[in-house]
Design an enzyme around this catalytic site. Structure first.
Site, PDB file in Angstrom:
ATOM      1  CG  PHE A 104      14.810  30.253 -23.197  1.00 42.16           C
ATOM      2  CD1 PHE A 104      14.895  29.236 -22.251  1.00 42.16           C
ATOM      3  CD2 PHE A 104      15.695  30.229 -24.268  1.00 42.16           C
ATOM      4  CE1 PHE A 104      15.841  28.226 -22.368  1.00 42.16           C
ATOM      5  CE2 PHE A 104      16.650  29.222 -24.386  1.00 42.16           C
ATOM      6  CZ  PHE A 104      16.716  28.222 -23.440  1.00 42.16           C
ATOM      7  CG  ASP A 181       9.055  30.866 -26.708  1.00 34.77           C
ATOM      8  OD1 ASP A 181       8.623  29.690 -26.760  1.00 34.77           O
ATOM      9  OD2 ASP A 181      10.259  31.132 -26.566  1.00 34.77           O
ATOM     10  CE1 TYR A 206      13.717  22.173 -27.007  1.00 33.08           C
ATOM     11  CE2 TYR A 206      14.155  22.329 -29.361  1.00 33.08           C
ATOM     12  CZ  TYR A 206      14.138  22.908 -28.114  1.00 33.08           C
ATOM     13  OH  TYR A 206      14.532  24.220 -27.965  1.00 33.08           O
ATOM     14  CE  LYS A 207      11.384  23.733 -24.194  1.00 30.35           C
ATOM     15  NZ  LYS A 207      12.550  23.474 -23.340  1.00 30.35           N
ATOM     16  NE  ARG A 354      12.989  23.633 -16.152  1.00 29.65           N
ATOM     17  CZ  ARG A 354      13.118  23.942 -17.431  1.00 29.65           C
ATOM     18  NH1 ARG A 354      12.523  25.012 -17.920  1.00 29.65           N
ATOM     19  NH2 ARG A 354      13.819  23.200 -18.250  1.00 29.65           N
TER      20      ARG A 354
END
Ligand SMILES: Cc1ncc(COP(=O)(O)O)c(C=O)c1O
Length: 394
Positions: A104, A181, A206-207, A354
């Site tokens: 990322f 990560d 938050y995921k 995705r």
């Protein structure tokens, strides 16, 4: 699995690896904390002061660590900077930072900045197919000139999962520190950072943890590094026992809490508090088992009904995370068309759709419906009529 505990948006939601849906418990905790602010104002700090630390046992369970090795704070980017500023110690020929070409971008920005500052270079493990990383290439990058490596536990585009324990051993054998990560694995599967001996890790809540947009991030620092003083200190990382003595000298907290900087958002921590209360009652191995049932089902449906879409996510359970990525030259148009039909997928440049079936709230029937809609779109060509100019796909 726990669908009734979530405020499910209309339609079919397959974007939980970008932003998880709201747990009712998160809503309730934020309301409680808001009420405390309304009625107690500054006196509320009595209950808020150690809020982040009070969440550490729950957070530690998610990543397989001791409670004093984790803290909910900052963001992935900010936590990465804080940890790199302290842990990246280039010496002599050992100055290289290793990451991967598929990371990322924010991780790469942070790593490149610290490599440059330390007179080192950033070495990126290349991808042979543009989607995944080959174990041999990861190993090959870990030479004796490496000071520190950072790898994703699960790659954000393809969903490939890396071998945390094996690569941690390899990095240490090369004399390097290694961090992870875990943005795309936390809340979707168990972790064992402490047992693996990983030096540090960063992630967001938050995921799959469902703690809300911009939720406080998380960091893990193995206790072998707790003697170090953070290079970017702030008063919130001061020892809680004497933080309010307001002395000029920084006295770091004893564990990972030392890496906090300024006053945390209590409302954001409240949402995390609510989200974690669900995980407190779950076995992470069961979350992973359910996630694998769903992703197996989706991959099987895609193979059967969407042959023109290529499943770029690895097939083996040991090699994939919680989402399934399908490549197609018109993935962006398909993503917009699905949204118009009430499905929320997620698109990543240049050609990846995705789909994240989340163990806690996605059903098999939803996956079947999405594959049916995709088949219809591909057959009718309807998505090709969508004007993509100006359409924002996140
Ligand atoms: C792997 C990974 N790292 C980092 C981030 C973002 O970091 P931050 O929480 O600092 O915005 C994301 C966001 O989706 C991500 O997927």
């Amino acid at each position: 699995m726990r669908r009734r505990e979530f405020a499910m948006p209309e339609g079919i939601y397959l974007d939980g690896n970008s932003l998880g849906v709201m747990p009712h418990a998160a809503h309730a905790r934020v309301q409680e904390r808001l009420e405390q602010w309304k009625t107690q104002a500054a006196l509320g700090w009595e209950g808020w002061f150690g809020l982040a630390e009070s969440l550490s046992p729950s957070v530690a369970r998610l990543v397989g660590a001791q409670p004093h090795e984790v803290i909910a704070t900052g963001s992935i980017t900010a936590n990465l900077h804080a940890l790199l500023s302290t842990l990246y110690r280039p010496e002599g020929e050992r100055r290289v930072i290793v990451a991967t070409a598929l990371d990322f971008p924010t991780d790469l920005y942070a790593l490149a900045a610290w490599a440059e500052r330390g007179g080192g270079t950033l070495r990126l493990v290349p991808s042979r197919d543009g989607h995944t990383l080959h174990p041999e290439d990861l190993q090959a990058a870990l030479k004796d000139d490496v000071a520190l490596a950072l790898f994703p536990t699960v790659l954000y585009r393809s969903g490939q999962r890396l071998d945390v324990a094996g690569l941690t051993r390899s990095a240490h054998a090369a004399g390097a520190l290694i961090g992870w990560d875990a943005a795309h694995s936390i809340g979707a599967m168990p972790h064992d950072f402490h047992a693996a001996g990983a030096d540090f890790a960063v992630w967001c809540h938050y995921k799959y943890v469902n703690a809300g947009p911009g939720a406080p991030g998380g960091l893990y620092l193995h206790e072998r590094w707790h003697h170090l003083t953070p290079s970017l200190p702030g008063w919130w990382g001061n020892d809680k026992g004497n933080q309010f003595e307001m002395t000029p000298g920084y006295r770091k907290a004893s564990g990972a809490g030392a890496y906090q900087m300024g006053t945390p958002s209590i409302l954001a921590l409240a949402a995390l508090e609510g989200a974690l209360s669900i995980f407190d009652t779950l076995e992470l191995s069961e979350v992973r088992a359910r996630s694998l049932v769903l992703t197996d089902h989706l991959i099987h449906l895609a193979d059967q009904y969407l042959p023109e879409m290529n499943v770029v996510t690895p097939r083996l359970h040991t090699e994939r995370g919680g989402h399934v990525s399908l490549s197609h030259p018109n993935a962006r148009a398909l993503s917009v068309a699905l949204r118009n039909l009430g499905v929320v997928p997620d698109y990543r440049e240049p050609d990846i759709l995705r789909l994240a079936p989340v163990a806690l709230y996605t059903t098999e029937a939803e996956l079947e419906e999405v594959v049916r809609l995709l088949r219809n779109l591909l057959d009718s060509g309807e998505h090709l009529t969508i004007d993509l100019a100006g359409s924002k796909v996140t």
